[in-house]
Design a protein around this motif. Structure first.
Motif, PDB file in Angstrom:
ATOM      1  N   ASP A 304     -59.800   8.222 -81.977  1.00  0.00           N
ATOM      2  CA  ASP A 304     -61.682   7.901 -81.426  1.00  0.00           C
ATOM      3  C   ASP A 304     -60.454   8.541 -79.405  1.00  0.00           C
ATOM      4  OD1 ASP A 304     -62.974   7.369 -83.123  1.00  0.00           O
ATOM      5  OD2 ASP A 304     -62.748   5.014 -82.468  1.00  0.00           O
ATOM      6  N   LEU A 305     -61.593   9.283 -79.439  1.00  0.00           N
ATOM      7  CA  LEU A 305     -61.324   9.653 -77.671  1.00  0.00           C
ATOM      8  C   LEU A 305     -62.682   9.197 -77.203  1.00  0.00           C
ATOM      9  CD1 LEU A 305     -59.399  13.499 -79.110  1.00  0.00           C
ATOM     10  CD2 LEU A 305     -58.217  11.836 -78.253  1.00  0.00           C
ATOM     11  N   LEU A 306     -63.641  10.128 -77.628  1.00  0.00           N
ATOM     12  CA  LEU A 306     -65.051   9.702 -76.863  1.00  0.00           C
ATOM     13  C   LEU A 306     -65.456   8.369 -77.555  1.00  0.00           C
ATOM     14  CD1 LEU A 306     -66.217  12.755 -75.051  1.00  0.00           C
ATOM     15  CD2 LEU A 306     -65.291  10.921 -73.864  1.00  0.00           C
ATOM     16  N   VAL A 307     -67.201   8.003 -77.420  1.00  0.00           N
ATOM     17  CA  VAL A 307     -67.883   7.162 -78.234  1.00  0.00           C
ATOM     18  C   VAL A 307     -69.093   6.636 -77.733  1.00  0.00           C
ATOM     19  CG1 VAL A 307     -68.380   5.060 -79.380  1.00  0.00           C
ATOM     20  CG2 VAL A 307     -65.524   5.723 -79.524  1.00  0.00           C
ATOM     21  N   ASN A 308     -70.097   7.391 -77.782  1.00  0.00           N
ATOM     22  CA  ASN A 308     -71.227   7.815 -77.518  1.00  0.00           C
ATOM     23  C   ASN A 308     -70.973   9.228 -76.432  1.00  0.00           C
ATOM     24  OD1 ASN A 308     -72.636   6.040 -79.464  1.00  0.00           O
ATOM     25  ND2 ASN A 308     -72.598   4.200 -77.799  1.00  0.00           N
ATOM     26  N   GLY A 309     -70.174   9.619 -76.342  1.00  0.00           N
ATOM     27  CA  GLY A 309     -69.918  10.469 -74.405  1.00  0.00           C
ATOM     28  C   GLY A 309     -69.340   9.826 -74.068  1.00  0.00           C
ATOM     29  N   ARG A 316     -55.285   3.234 -73.706  1.00  0.00           N
ATOM     30  CA  ARG A 316     -53.799   2.722 -72.223  1.00  0.00           C
ATOM     31  C   ARG A 316     -54.695   4.294 -71.390  1.00  0.00           C
ATOM     32  NH1 ARG A 316     -47.974   1.714 -71.797  1.00  0.00           N
ATOM     33  NH2 ARG A 316     -47.747   2.001 -68.823  1.00  0.00           N
ATOM     34  N   TYR A 317     -54.793   5.570 -72.316  1.00  0.00           N
ATOM     35  CA  TYR A 317     -55.058   6.722 -70.950  1.00  0.00           C
ATOM     36  C   TYR A 317     -55.323   7.655 -71.680  1.00  0.00           C
ATOM     37  CZ  TYR A 317     -49.664   6.512 -70.495  1.00  0.00           C
ATOM     38  OH  TYR A 317     -47.850   6.264 -70.664  1.00  0.00           O
ATOM     39  N   LEU A 318     -57.058   6.726 -70.621  1.00  0.00           N
ATOM     40  CA  LEU A 318     -58.439   7.363 -71.417  1.00  0.00           C
ATOM     41  C   LEU A 318     -58.638   8.159 -71.440  1.00  0.00           C
ATOM     42  CD1 LEU A 318     -60.235   4.431 -69.646  1.00  0.00           C
ATOM     43  CD2 LEU A 318     -60.138   4.121 -71.626  1.00  0.00           C
ATOM     44  N   THR A 319     -59.338   8.922 -72.142  1.00  0.00           N
ATOM     45  CA  THR A 319     -59.532  10.088 -72.127  1.00  0.00           C
ATOM     46  C   THR A 319     -60.664  10.455 -70.740  1.00  0.00           C
ATOM     47  OG1 THR A 319     -59.778  10.112 -74.321  1.00  0.00           O
ATOM     48  CG2 THR A 319     -61.522  12.066 -73.123  1.00  0.00           C
ATOM     49  N   THR A 320     -60.436  11.992 -69.818  1.00  0.00           N
ATOM     50  CA  THR A 320     -61.244  11.861 -68.410  1.00  0.00           C
ATOM     51  C   THR A 320     -62.420  12.982 -68.830  1.00  0.00           C
ATOM     52  OG1 THR A 320     -58.959  11.840 -67.296  1.00  0.00           O
ATOM     53  CG2 THR A 320     -60.508  12.802 -66.582  1.00  0.00           C
ATOM     54  N   VAL A 321     -63.664  12.643 -68.915  1.00  0.00           N
ATOM     55  CA  VAL A 321     -64.737  13.420 -68.787  1.00  0.00           C
ATOM     56  C   VAL A 321     -65.064  14.246 -67.310  1.00  0.00           C
ATOM     57  CG1 VAL A 321     -68.073  13.995 -69.296  1.00  0.00           C
ATOM     58  CG2 VAL A 321     -66.113  11.837 -70.887  1.00  0.00           C
ATOM     59  N   VAL A 322     -65.153  15.227 -67.807  1.00  0.00           N
ATOM     60  CA  VAL A 322     -64.539  16.617 -66.381  1.00  0.00           C
ATOM     61  C   VAL A 322     -66.069  16.884 -66.562  1.00  0.00           C
ATOM     62  CG1 VAL A 322     -64.107  18.551 -65.401  1.00  0.00           C
ATOM     63  CG2 VAL A 322     -62.629  17.032 -66.840  1.00  0.00           C
ATOM     64  N   ILE A 340     -60.294  15.579 -70.567  1.00  0.00           N
ATOM     65  CA  ILE A 340     -59.288  15.910 -70.721  1.00  0.00           C
ATOM     66  C   ILE A 340     -58.665  14.771 -71.667  1.00  0.00           C
ATOM     67  CG2 ILE A 340     -56.766  15.701 -69.573  1.00  0.00           C
ATOM     68  CD1 ILE A 340     -58.780  16.863 -67.166  1.00  0.00           C
ATOM     69  N   VAL A 341     -57.194  15.317 -72.525  1.00  0.00           N
ATOM     70  CA  VAL A 341     -57.122  14.462 -73.366  1.00  0.00           C
ATOM     71  C   VAL A 341     -55.193  14.121 -73.214  1.00  0.00           C
ATOM     72  CG1 VAL A 341     -56.230  13.695 -75.633  1.00  0.00           C
ATOM     73  CG2 VAL A 341     -58.980  14.801 -75.447  1.00  0.00           C
TER      74      VAL A 341
END
Length: 415
Positions: A304-309, A316-322, A340-341
């Motif tokens: 999973d990268l984004l859940v419910n946006g 540990r390396y959270l996806t960054t929402v731009v 960003i992943v």
């Protein structure tokens, strides 16, 4: 003698290799003074040194981190001949991996922190034989780990090949694995090295072996009725004061560019946008974004990268929402989503061994229509999905990226 050179993120030497390692071979290092019983047919003179050029400036080592290579009176020419670095006064090891076979029957292996991309924790590197204290590093700093042990010790195997007696050993590193409900990944370099000393009556040779294959490209998955596009940004900063996150979305990879390659932890800039819509009021939302090792979005393993946006909190390396707003220069900013992943690779959930070197990114999207009771925002840390669940099938789509491959450079050989 065979030598190989590589530049990438996860390491497996001999059978599979993914690393940033330059193998160098030389024959004298003033470390331990122990004198083990020499193996039979040890040479009286060292062999000629063979090496491949490093893909980066290995000699850029901080003064306080430099470790002497060779004897104190070694000349600049002699230092270069044994593939070490010379600063005018001292001969020292570069940012690489060095395997040495000494004339008195010792293995010397020096592993640099910068020998892989991402950099390896040298404290995590060990020989397979760990019960014997003499098989641990004789010294290590934050930049280097130094192993020195007799070629007859620490689990070394011995074989005869013609006129040579071959001593072979193996070392590897530990790495952190992230566990998810449908897959496991790692972003750490996995370093694994098989090395040999070959002795005859007239020569000493060191050998490192590695083989690497790059899989063929796989087609991009199809999208649903809602016309949505997923692209990966490839823009770069070329001016002073440039913001990397902004520049990345100034240009994008084309279908002809795939498969593209990345190293572990390198950012992947993802943009998802609605196509062929001019209604400024509609808002694109990302219900769920995830990664697989194949182009099939339903295949396993998944991460999973984004859940419910929102960023998947178990990573540990959270996806960054731009954020995308009017300052982006886009005609309809609400039609776009960016995130960003950090590049990773899939590992087996049972054995924790590296399983797949390919990644595909998928997003389940939905169009939201704002109203007085629904702003269409996707607030993190709160369970609000009313706007998304009301969307019809015609207002939803799953869109996928092209293939992203863990960076690998094909090995070359010299004899």
């Amino acid at each position: 003698m065979e030598l190989f050179n590589c530049l990438f993120g996860v390491v497996v030497v001999v059978v599979v290799l993914a690393c940033d390692v330059t193998a160098q071979h030389h024959w004298m290092l003033p470390l331990q003074k122990s004198q083990p019983s020499p193996p039979s047919q040890l040479p009286q003179q060292p062999s000629k040194v063979h090496a491949l050029a490093a893909p980066f400036d290995k000699c850029q080592v901080e003064v306080g981190e430099r470790i002497q290579c060779g004897t104190e009176d070694v000349t600049a020419e002699q230092c270069g001949n044994i593939n070490c670095c010379f600063d005018g006064q001292m001969c020292y090891y570069g940012k690489a991996v060095t395997v040495q076979c000494t004339r008195d029957g010792q293995f010397v292996v020096v592993v640099a922190h910068d020998a892989t991309v991402p950099h390896i924790d040298v404290d995590s590197v060990s020989l397979l034989e760990t019960n014997d204290p003499s098989c641990t590093p004789v010294d290590f700093t934050s930049a280097f780990a130094i192993f020195q042990f007799p070629v007859t010790a620490c689990g070394t195997t011995i074989e005869e090949e013609g006129d040579y007696v071959v001593y072979e050993n193996h070392m590897s590193s530990s790495y952190e694995v992230g566990l998810g409900p449908r897959g496991s990944i790692t972003r750490d370099s996995h370093f694994e090295l098989l090395f040999q000393c070959r002795y005859s009556g007239t020569a000493v040779e060191a050998l490192i072996m590695e083989v690497n294959a790059v899989p063929p490209p796989i087609p991009v998955a199809a999208v649903g009725p809602l016309r949505v596009e997923l692209k990966l940004g490839n823009g770069q900063c070329h001016s002073k004061g440039c913001m990397e996150e902004e520049a990345a979305y100034s240009s994008f990879y084309t279908p002809a560019d795939y498969p593209i390659t990345k190293v572990l932890r390198e950012p992947i800039y993802v943009e998802v946008n609605i196509l062929e819509r001019s209604d400024p009021n509609i808002i694109l939302n990302l219900e769920h974004c995830w990664a697989t090792s194949t182009s099939n979005p339903h295949s396993l393993p998944q991460w999973d990268l984004l859940v419910n946006g929102c960023p998947f909190h178990e990573d540990r390396y959270l996806t960054t929402v731009v954020p995308v707003d009017s300052s982006s220069g886009l005609h309809y900013p609400t039609h776009y989503k960016r995130f960003i992943v950090k590049m990773f690779t899939f590992v087996d959930q049972n054995t924790f061994t590296v399983q797949k070197d390919t990644v595909f990114i998928h997003c389940a999207t939905a169009v939201c229509y704002p109203s007085s009771t629904n702003s269409c925002e996707q607030p993190c840390h709160r369970q609000r999905r009313a706007a998304l669940t009301k969307a019809s099938s015609g207002q939803r789509a799953v869109v996928s990226s092209g293939e992203v491959i863990l960076t690998k450079q094909r090995s070359t050989k010299s004899r």
